[in-house]
Design a protein around this motif. Sequence first.
Motif, PDB file in Angstrom:
ATOM      1  N   ARG A  95       0.832  -1.202   0.000  1.00 30.94           N
ATOM      2  CA  ARG A  95       0.000   0.000   0.000  1.00 30.94           C
ATOM      3  C   ARG A  95       0.873   1.261   0.000  1.00 30.94           C
ATOM      4  NH1 ARG A  95      -2.598  -0.646   4.785  1.00 30.94           N
ATOM      5  NH2 ARG A  95      -4.055  -2.094   3.798  1.00 30.94           N
ATOM      6  N   THR A  96       1.908   1.241   0.821  1.00 34.27           N
ATOM      7  CA  THR A  96       2.789   2.401   0.907  1.00 34.27           C
ATOM      8  C   THR A  96       3.582   2.578  -0.381  1.00 34.27           C
ATOM      9  OG1 THR A  96       2.959   2.086   3.296  1.00 34.27           O
ATOM     10  CG2 THR A  96       4.624   3.478   2.260  1.00 34.27           C
ATOM     11  N   ALA A  97       4.029   1.475  -0.980  1.00 33.44           N
ATOM     12  CA  ALA A  97       4.772   1.554  -2.242  1.00 33.44           C
ATOM     13  C   ALA A  97       3.917   2.170  -3.340  1.00 33.44           C
ATOM     14  CB  ALA A  97       5.255   0.167  -2.659  1.00 33.44           C
ATOM     15  N   ALA A  98       2.643   1.806  -3.391  1.00 33.98           N
ATOM     16  CA  ALA A  98       1.753   2.378  -4.407  1.00 33.98           C
ATOM     17  C   ALA A  98       1.600   3.883  -4.197  1.00 33.98           C
ATOM     18  CB  ALA A  98       0.395   1.684  -4.360  1.00 33.98           C
ATOM     19  N   ARG A  99       1.455   4.291  -2.947  1.00 31.32           N
ATOM     20  CA  ARG A  99       1.301   5.718  -2.670  1.00 31.32           C
ATOM     21  C   ARG A  99       2.564   6.486  -3.026  1.00 31.32           C
ATOM     22  NH1 ARG A  99       2.929   8.647   1.584  1.00 31.32           N
ATOM     23  NH2 ARG A  99       3.276   6.821   2.934  1.00 31.32           N
ATOM     24  N   LEU A 100       3.725   5.992  -2.630  1.00 27.62           N
ATOM     25  CA  LEU A 100       4.979   6.687  -2.902  1.00 27.62           C
ATOM     26  C   LEU A 100       5.297   6.722  -4.391  1.00 27.62           C
ATOM     27  CD1 LEU A 100       7.115   5.310   0.060  1.00 27.62           C
ATOM     28  CD2 LEU A 100       6.110   7.587  -0.151  1.00 27.62           C
ATOM     29  N   THR A 101       4.895   5.679  -5.105  1.00 25.73           N
ATOM     30  CA  THR A 101       5.083   5.686  -6.554  1.00 25.73           C
ATOM     31  C   THR A 101       4.221   6.770  -7.191  1.00 25.73           C
ATOM     32  OG1 THR A 101       5.612   3.322  -6.590  1.00 25.73           O
ATOM     33  CG2 THR A 101       4.868   4.313  -8.660  1.00 25.73           C
ATOM     34  N   ALA A 102       2.965   6.858  -6.775  1.00 26.29           N
ATOM     35  CA  ALA A 102       2.065   7.868  -7.316  1.00 26.29           C
ATOM     36  C   ALA A 102       2.546   9.280  -7.006  1.00 26.29           C
ATOM     37  CB  ALA A 102       0.654   7.654  -6.773  1.00 26.29           C
ATOM     38  N   GLU A 103       3.171   9.462  -5.848  1.00 23.60           N
ATOM     39  CA  GLU A 103       3.659  10.785  -5.443  1.00 23.60           C
ATOM     40  C   GLU A 103       4.973  11.158  -6.116  1.00 23.60           C
ATOM     41  OE1 GLU A 103       3.900  10.495  -1.222  1.00 23.60           O
ATOM     42  OE2 GLU A 103       1.717  10.618  -0.920  1.00 23.60           O
ATOM     43  N   GLY A 104       5.611  10.232  -6.803  1.00 21.60           N
ATOM     44  CA  GLY A 104       6.874  10.505  -7.474  1.00 21.60           C
ATOM     45  C   GLY A 104       8.100  10.260  -6.624  1.00 21.60           C
ATOM     46  N   ALA A 105       7.903   9.786  -5.389  1.00 18.91           N
ATOM     47  CA  ALA A 105       9.043   9.595  -4.490  1.00 18.91           C
ATOM     48  C   ALA A 105       9.956   8.473  -4.954  1.00 18.91           C
ATOM     49  CB  ALA A 105       8.551   9.323  -3.065  1.00 18.91           C
ATOM     50  N   VAL A 106       9.387   7.412  -5.502  1.00 17.25           N
ATOM     51  CA  VAL A 106      10.205   6.287  -5.965  1.00 17.25           C
ATOM     52  C   VAL A 106      11.036   6.711  -7.172  1.00 17.25           C
ATOM     53  CG1 VAL A 106      10.172   3.929  -6.864  1.00 17.25           C
ATOM     54  CG2 VAL A 106       8.588   4.602  -5.038  1.00 17.25           C
ATOM     55  N   ALA A 107      10.419   7.453  -8.078  1.00 20.64           N
ATOM     56  CA  ALA A 107      11.154   7.940  -9.248  1.00 20.64           C
ATOM     57  C   ALA A 107      12.309   8.835  -8.833  1.00 20.64           C
ATOM     58  CB  ALA A 107      10.216   8.685 -10.188  1.00 20.64           C
ATOM     59  N   ARG A 108      12.097   9.645  -7.794  1.00 22.17           N
ATOM     60  CA  ARG A 108      13.171  10.535  -7.338  1.00 22.17           C
ATOM     61  C   ARG A 108      14.329   9.735  -6.753  1.00 22.17           C
ATOM     62  NH1 ARG A 108      16.612  13.930  -8.405  1.00 22.17           N
ATOM     63  NH2 ARG A 108      17.436  15.197  -6.704  1.00 22.17           N
ATOM     64  N   VAL A 109      14.046   8.667  -6.002  1.00 20.36           N
ATOM     65  CA  VAL A 109      15.122   7.815  -5.487  1.00 20.36           C
ATOM     66  C   VAL A 109      15.866   7.163  -6.645  1.00 20.36           C
ATOM     67  CG1 VAL A 109      15.659   5.759  -4.132  1.00 20.36           C
ATOM     68  CG2 VAL A 109      14.007   7.420  -3.263  1.00 20.36           C
ATOM     69  N   ALA A 110      15.127   6.705  -7.657  1.00 23.32           N
ATOM     70  CA  ALA A 110      15.777   6.104  -8.826  1.00 23.32           C
ATOM     71  C   ALA A 110      16.708   7.106  -9.501  1.00 23.32           C
ATOM     72  CB  ALA A 110      14.719   5.608  -9.813  1.00 23.32           C
ATOM     73  N   GLU A 111      16.269   8.362  -9.614  1.00 26.12           N
ATOM     74  CA  GLU A 111      17.119   9.401 -10.200  1.00 26.12           C
ATOM     75  C   GLU A 111      18.387   9.599  -9.384  1.00 26.12           C
ATOM     76  OE1 GLU A 111      14.785  12.905 -10.422  1.00 26.12           O
ATOM     77  OE2 GLU A 111      13.391  12.105 -11.928  1.00 26.12           O
ATOM     78  N   ARG A 112      18.235   9.625  -8.071  1.00 26.75           N
ATOM     79  CA  ARG A 112      19.393   9.840  -7.208  1.00 26.75           C
ATOM     80  C   ARG A 112      20.370   8.658  -7.280  1.00 26.75           C
ATOM     81  NH1 ARG A 112      19.505  13.897  -3.625  1.00 26.75           N
ATOM     82  NH2 ARG A 112      20.810  12.690  -2.197  1.00 26.75           N
ATOM     83  N   ILE A 113      19.846   7.445  -7.396  1.00 26.80           N
ATOM     84  CA  ILE A 113      20.725   6.282  -7.574  1.00 26.80           C
ATOM     85  C   ILE A 113      21.504   6.421  -8.878  1.00 26.80           C
ATOM     86  CG2 ILE A 113      20.793   3.790  -7.937  1.00 26.80           C
ATOM     87  CD1 ILE A 113      18.342   3.589  -6.096  1.00 26.80           C
ATOM     88  N   ALA A 114      20.806   6.787  -9.948  1.00 27.97           N
ATOM     89  CA  ALA A 114      21.463   6.943 -11.242  1.00 27.97           C
ATOM     90  C   ALA A 114      22.507   8.054 -11.213  1.00 27.97           C
ATOM     91  CB  ALA A 114      20.422   7.229 -12.318  1.00 27.97           C
ATOM     92  N   GLU A 115      22.240   9.111 -10.427  1.00 25.89           N
ATOM     93  CA  GLU A 115      23.172  10.233 -10.307  1.00 25.89           C
ATOM     94  C   GLU A 115      24.360   9.921  -9.405  1.00 25.89           C
ATOM     95  OE1 GLU A 115      19.575  13.584 -10.563  1.00 25.89           O
ATOM     96  OE2 GLU A 115      20.571  13.100  -8.672  1.00 25.89           O
ATOM     97  N   GLY A 116      24.235   8.863  -8.591  1.00 22.57           N
ATOM     98  CA  GLY A 116      25.290   8.534  -7.641  1.00 22.57           C
ATOM     99  C   GLY A 116      25.195   9.279  -6.329  1.00 22.57           C
ATOM    100  N   THR A 117      24.054   9.936  -6.074  1.00 21.72           N
ATOM    101  CA  THR A 117      23.898  10.672  -4.814  1.00 21.72           C
ATOM    102  C   THR A 117      23.198   9.856  -3.739  1.00 21.72           C
ATOM    103  OG1 THR A 117      21.894  11.700  -5.730  1.00 21.72           O
ATOM    104  CG2 THR A 117      23.940  12.950  -5.878  1.00 21.72           C
TER     105      THR A 117
END
Length: 284
Positions: A167-189
């Motif tokens: 349930r929490t994963a679905a909410r965070l995905t909809a809010e864009g939080a998961v995408a932001r973590v993915a971006e930070r992983i790709a950036e190395g931050t």
Amino acid sequence: MTSADHAPNRPLLDEIERYYDAVPRSAARAEDFGPLTLFVREGTGWPYYARPTLGHDGPAATAEDVRRVLERQRELGAPEAFEWVAEQNPELRAAVEAAGLTVHEHPLLVLGPQDEPAPTPALPQRVEVRVLAPDAPELAAAVAVPHVAFGAPGTAVGEDGAVESARTAARLTAEGAVARVAERIAEGTTVQAAALDGGAVLCAGQYNPVGAVGEVVGVGTLPSARRRGLGLAVTAALVAHARSEGIRTVFLSASDEDVARIYRRAGFRPFATALIAEPASPRS
């Protein structure tokens, strides 16, 4: 009384202070309030806070300085929060308390260049710990699990598990939080690790590197999977990855002394106290 067992290590405190100033700047803008700096989130992600201004050599912050920042935070709809290290800015506590905020103490622990991490604990059968790529199918669950964990604080086994994680994963995905973590992983931050049983994430955490310093953050275990050594295993994996990347100083803050004792088992040692100030109760 602080969590440090000896006199403050000034070079280490200065190194950590530079880190604390640098790490929000990848996702927030800094607003200058003289002795205080307010970090304001840009886009999705962590809601930031105010901190002492790095290198400020003028008068210490007063209660009026704190109130000015609070007014700006309210104007922005940002959390009314201040974070700092007690040993680095001991005078700030009186100012934030005079402005009506409540201060919470959290032990700071470190693994320095001279410290040896403890051996990685044995994992339960079928559980493995992996550092996740930005496109890992488990990433959403890995971002969600600490949110579920921190919603049921402490170290006791609880009921929340896979249902709450999904349930929490679905909410965070909809809010864009998961995408932001993915971006930070790709950036190395950000580096994200997770303990998995098959495809199910039971525990997860991150570290954020800046130069040769990294902070371990957000290590949380599903309440239903606690007391199995998973938090230690994820922390050990993050430390091992950091050391392999040339990070010489790894540190973290613990929610309380009970949690700090767990991290001491991983080889961390106490060196200071993190302070977080916030309103005593939500504003009406």
